[in-house]
Design a protein around this motif. Structure first.
Motif, PDB file in Angstrom:
ATOM      1  N   UNK A  53       0.818  -1.213   0.000  1.00 39.85           N
ATOM      2  CA  UNK A  53       0.000   0.000   0.000  1.00 39.85           C
ATOM      3  C   UNK A  53       0.848   1.258   0.000  1.00 39.85           C
ATOM      4  N   UNK A  54       1.871   1.326   0.887  1.00 38.55           N
ATOM      5  CA  UNK A  54       2.547   2.608   1.035  1.00 38.55           C
ATOM      6  C   UNK A  54       3.996   2.626   0.564  1.00 38.55           C
ATOM      7  N   UNK A  55       4.612   1.469   0.309  1.00 34.61           N
ATOM      8  CA  UNK A  55       6.009   1.489  -0.151  1.00 34.61           C
ATOM      9  C   UNK A  55       6.357   0.215  -0.907  1.00 34.61           C
ATOM     10  N   UNK A  56       5.700  -0.037  -2.039  1.00 43.45           N
ATOM     11  CA  UNK A  56       5.942  -1.289  -2.768  1.00 43.45           C
ATOM     12  C   UNK A  56       7.378  -1.452  -3.255  1.00 43.45           C
ATOM     13  N   UNK A  57       8.103  -0.340  -3.387  1.00 39.20           N
ATOM     14  CA  UNK A  57       9.494  -0.459  -3.869  1.00 39.20           C
ATOM     15  C   UNK A  57      10.354  -1.288  -2.922  1.00 39.20           C
ATOM     16  N   UNK A  58       9.990  -1.325  -1.608  1.00 37.52           N
ATOM     17  CA  UNK A  58      10.774  -2.095  -0.647  1.00 37.52           C
ATOM     18  C   UNK A  58      10.534  -3.600  -0.781  1.00 37.52           C
ATOM     19  N   UNK A  59       9.551  -3.985  -1.582  1.00 34.14           N
ATOM     20  CA  UNK A  59       9.304  -5.409  -1.821  1.00 34.14           C
ATOM     21  C   UNK A  59      10.145  -5.941  -2.973  1.00 34.14           C
ATOM     22  N   UNK A 291      16.984   9.958  -4.739  1.00 32.43           N
ATOM     23  CA  UNK A 291      17.433   9.105  -5.843  1.00 32.43           C
ATOM     24  C   UNK A 291      17.455   7.670  -5.363  1.00 32.43           C
ATOM     25  N   UNK A 292      16.601   6.829  -5.936  1.00 32.18           N
ATOM     26  CA  UNK A 292      16.517   5.416  -5.589  1.00 32.18           C
ATOM     27  C   UNK A 292      17.558   4.636  -6.389  1.00 32.18           C
ATOM     28  N   UNK A 293      18.023   3.478  -5.895  1.00 33.15           N
ATOM     29  CA  UNK A 293      19.082   2.738  -6.597  1.00 33.15           C
ATOM     30  C   UNK A 293      18.735   2.316  -8.021  1.00 33.15           C
ATOM     31  N   UNK A 294      17.439   2.194  -8.346  1.00 35.83           N
ATOM     32  CA  UNK A 294      17.080   1.836  -9.721  1.00 35.83           C
ATOM     33  C   UNK A 294      17.077   3.043 -10.651  1.00 35.83           C
ATOM     34  N   UNK A 295      17.466   4.205 -10.131  1.00 39.22           N
ATOM     35  CA  UNK A 295      17.520   5.408 -10.950  1.00 39.22           C
ATOM     36  C   UNK A 295      16.273   6.268 -10.885  1.00 39.22           C
ATOM     37  N   UNK A 296      15.247   5.807 -10.176  1.00 41.43           N
ATOM     38  CA  UNK A 296      14.014   6.581 -10.095  1.00 41.43           C
ATOM     39  C   UNK A 296      14.183   7.769  -9.156  1.00 41.43           C
ATOM     40  N   UNK A 297      13.484   8.852  -9.472  1.00 38.77           N
ATOM     41  CA  UNK A 297      13.554  10.098  -8.707  1.00 38.77           C
ATOM     42  C   UNK A 297      12.203  10.363  -8.064  1.00 38.77           C
ATOM     43  N   UNK A 298      12.221  10.701  -6.786  1.00 37.44           N
ATOM     44  CA  UNK A 298      11.010  11.081  -6.069  1.00 37.44           C
ATOM     45  C   UNK A 298      11.238  12.430  -5.395  1.00 37.44           C
ATOM     46  N   UNK A 299      10.130  13.139  -5.148  1.00 34.66           N
ATOM     47  CA  UNK A 299      10.231  14.427  -4.471  1.00 34.66           C
ATOM     48  C   UNK A 299      10.442  14.260  -2.975  1.00 34.66           C
ATOM     49  N   UNK A 300      10.147  13.070  -2.461  1.00 33.41           N
ATOM     50  CA  UNK A 300      10.213  12.845  -1.018  1.00 33.41           C
ATOM     51  C   UNK A 300      10.447  11.366  -0.757  1.00 33.41           C
ATOM     52  N   UNK A 301      11.082  11.053   0.370  1.00 34.48           N
ATOM     53  CA  UNK A 301      11.350   9.652   0.706  1.00 34.48           C
ATOM     54  C   UNK A 301      10.074   8.921   1.101  1.00 34.48           C
ATOM     55  N   UNK A 302       8.981   9.635   1.395  1.00 28.83           N
ATOM     56  CA  UNK A 302       7.716   9.005   1.768  1.00 28.83           C
ATOM     57  C   UNK A 302       6.655   9.148   0.688  1.00 28.83           C
ATOM     58  N   UNK A 303       7.071   9.474  -0.525  1.00 23.91           N
ATOM     59  CA  UNK A 303       6.137   9.583  -1.651  1.00 23.91           C
ATOM     60  C   UNK A 303       6.471   8.523  -2.697  1.00 23.91           C
ATOM     61  N   UNK A 304       5.429   7.864  -3.181  1.00 16.86           N
ATOM     62  CA  UNK A 304       5.641   6.812  -4.169  1.00 16.86           C
ATOM     63  C   UNK A 304       5.582   7.314  -5.605  1.00 16.86           C
ATOM     64  N   UNK A 305       5.106   8.521  -5.830  1.00 15.81           N
ATOM     65  CA  UNK A 305       5.050   9.055  -7.180  1.00 15.81           C
ATOM     66  C   UNK A 305       6.455   9.223  -7.736  1.00 15.81           C
ATOM     67  N   UNK A 306       6.719   8.602  -8.880  1.00 15.49           N
ATOM     68  CA  UNK A 306       8.032   8.675  -9.513  1.00 15.49           C
ATOM     69  C   UNK A 306       8.032   9.832 -10.510  1.00 15.49           C
ATOM     70  N   UNK A 307       8.995  10.737 -10.344  1.00 14.38           N
ATOM     71  CA  UNK A 307       9.096  11.886 -11.240  1.00 14.38           C
ATOM     72  C   UNK A 307       9.709  11.499 -12.579  1.00 14.38           C
ATOM     73  N   UNK A 308      10.527  10.476 -12.572  1.00 16.06           N
ATOM     74  CA  UNK A 308      11.206  10.020 -13.779  1.00 16.06           C
ATOM     75  C   UNK A 308      12.310   9.066 -13.390  1.00 16.06           C
TER      76      UNK A 308
END
Length: 365
Positions: A53-59, A291-308
């Motif tokens: 629900x809130x952080x699928x990237x950690x799966x 900056x996440x290790x897969x190269x994805x960019x987020x505005x916040x560490x608690x937001x799942x919306x990927x900017x690019x």
């Protein structure tokens, strides 16, 4: 971070609805791998349904950032204007095989930036001389305990690692000699295993010559097993913690060691932000990015919306895109509209910075 030039830039950027520089504060995760299994860590303790629900990237499977992508990121940051602060966190960043080249590139490209490393300290001894040589500003060590048994129980690692961490801290102190950096900060996420330990943590700081001790508020997400793993304090336990903290603070002050708790006492040691965000906008997206290790960019560490993603577009393109600007404008309207759908603002880890930016923008100090 909060100088007049920064505040003037932020004021103009918000009014113009356009950024003209890199994020003021950048968080980079070199890896999601870790050599500990902390009882309060989202990747270890949260139920799968809540993670989805809130952080699928950690799966996802553990991953490391591609060093070529990282170097292109640094090129873009230089082009945009250097960040004032860079946090390296994780996962455990010292597990990243190219952490030394990463530190070398960051310090060489941004000599004036504040560069901070967040680590559990287990591998600290192997990197102590490098951290001093590259003038890392702060090493924040998530030791979470002042005693071996408490440490082992919280991190779920052998007790002998406690001594390894102490050796690493002492080595940094020897290597830095008369220098003031890296500043050494011991941190502890407040929970049922360590709330009685402020004095123990202070003794650890005195032994290792650490500069500061900070208790962090606990992220109160739904744990996998509420009965056995939920480390939230009762009201009685929290009051006992405050009493122990007050006593230890008096002693710490005598030795010039900072000792504090970052949380709001109203919330019994838990991280909470709902009252604050009813009247405070979020400036992440102007001031902050992850900056996440897969190269994805987020505005916040608690937001799942990927900017690019940096594997598809440059950071320059992502940061200046219309889509990212729309997200910035939505985050400014949190007091009016509530948190965006994919943001867990309730447990904001960037709360202090947002409050300070808002105060400075609205008081003309």
């Amino acid at each position: 971070m909060f100088g007049k030039e920064t505040i003037e830039y932020l004021k103009n950027a918000v009014q113009a609805k356009k950024v003209t520089r890199a994020p003021i504060d950048l968080q980079i995760l070199p890896t999601t791998r870790c050599n500990a299994k902390c009882i309060f860590c989202p990747s270890q303790a949260v139920s799968k349904s809540e993670m989805e629900r809130f952080a699928p990237r950690w799966l996802e499977e553990p991953m490391d950032i591609n060093h070529g992508i990282f170097e292109r990121l640094v090129d873009d940051l230089y082009r945009l204007g250097a960040p004032k602060r860079v946090h390296l966190t994780g996962g455990e960043p010292l597990l990243y095989k190219k952490i030394i080249p990463m530190l070398f590139v960051l310090r060489g490209t941004f000599p004036q930036a504040e560069i901070n490393l967040v680590t559990n300290g287990i591998l600290l001894k192997d990197f102590a001389s490098v951290l001093v040589k590259f003038s890392i500003n702060r090493v924040s060590i998530s030791i979470n305990a002042g005693t071996r048994p408490s440490f082992a129980k919280q991190l779920k690692v052998p007790e002998k690692f406690f001594d390894q961490i102490k050796d690493g801290i002492k080595l940094i102190r020897r290597e830095r000699a008369e220098k003031t950096i890296p500043q050494i900060s011991l941190t502890a996420v407040l929970n049922k295993e360590n709330f009685k330990e402020p004095s123990d943590l202070l003794q650890l700081a005195l032994e290792t010559q650490a500069d500061a001790i900070t208790y962090l508020a606990l992220m109160d997400f739904p744990f996998s097993d509420e009965q056995t793993r939920n480390p939230v304090l009762t009201e009685t336990e929290f009051q006992e913690f405050l009493a122990e903290l007050a006593k230890a603070k008096q002693e710490a002050k005598k030795h010039g060691i900072y000792l504090g708790f970052t949380g709001n006492s109203l919330y019994q040691g838990r991280l909470r932000a709902e009252e604050i965000y009813r009247k405070t906008p979020c400036y992440a997206g102007y001031t902050f990015a992850v900056v996440w290790p897969d190269g994805s960019i987020r505005a916040c560490c608690n937001c799942e919306t990927v900017l690019g993603n940096l594997s598809q577009n440059s950071f320059y393109q992502i940061w200046n895109s219309r889509e990212t600007q729309m997200i910035r404008e939505r985050m400014l309207r949190i007091p009016e509209l509530g948190p965006p759908e994919l943001c867990d603002c309730l447990e904001c880890g960037y709360l202090f910075e947002n409050q300070e930016y808002h105060r400075l923008l609205t008081t003309n100090e």
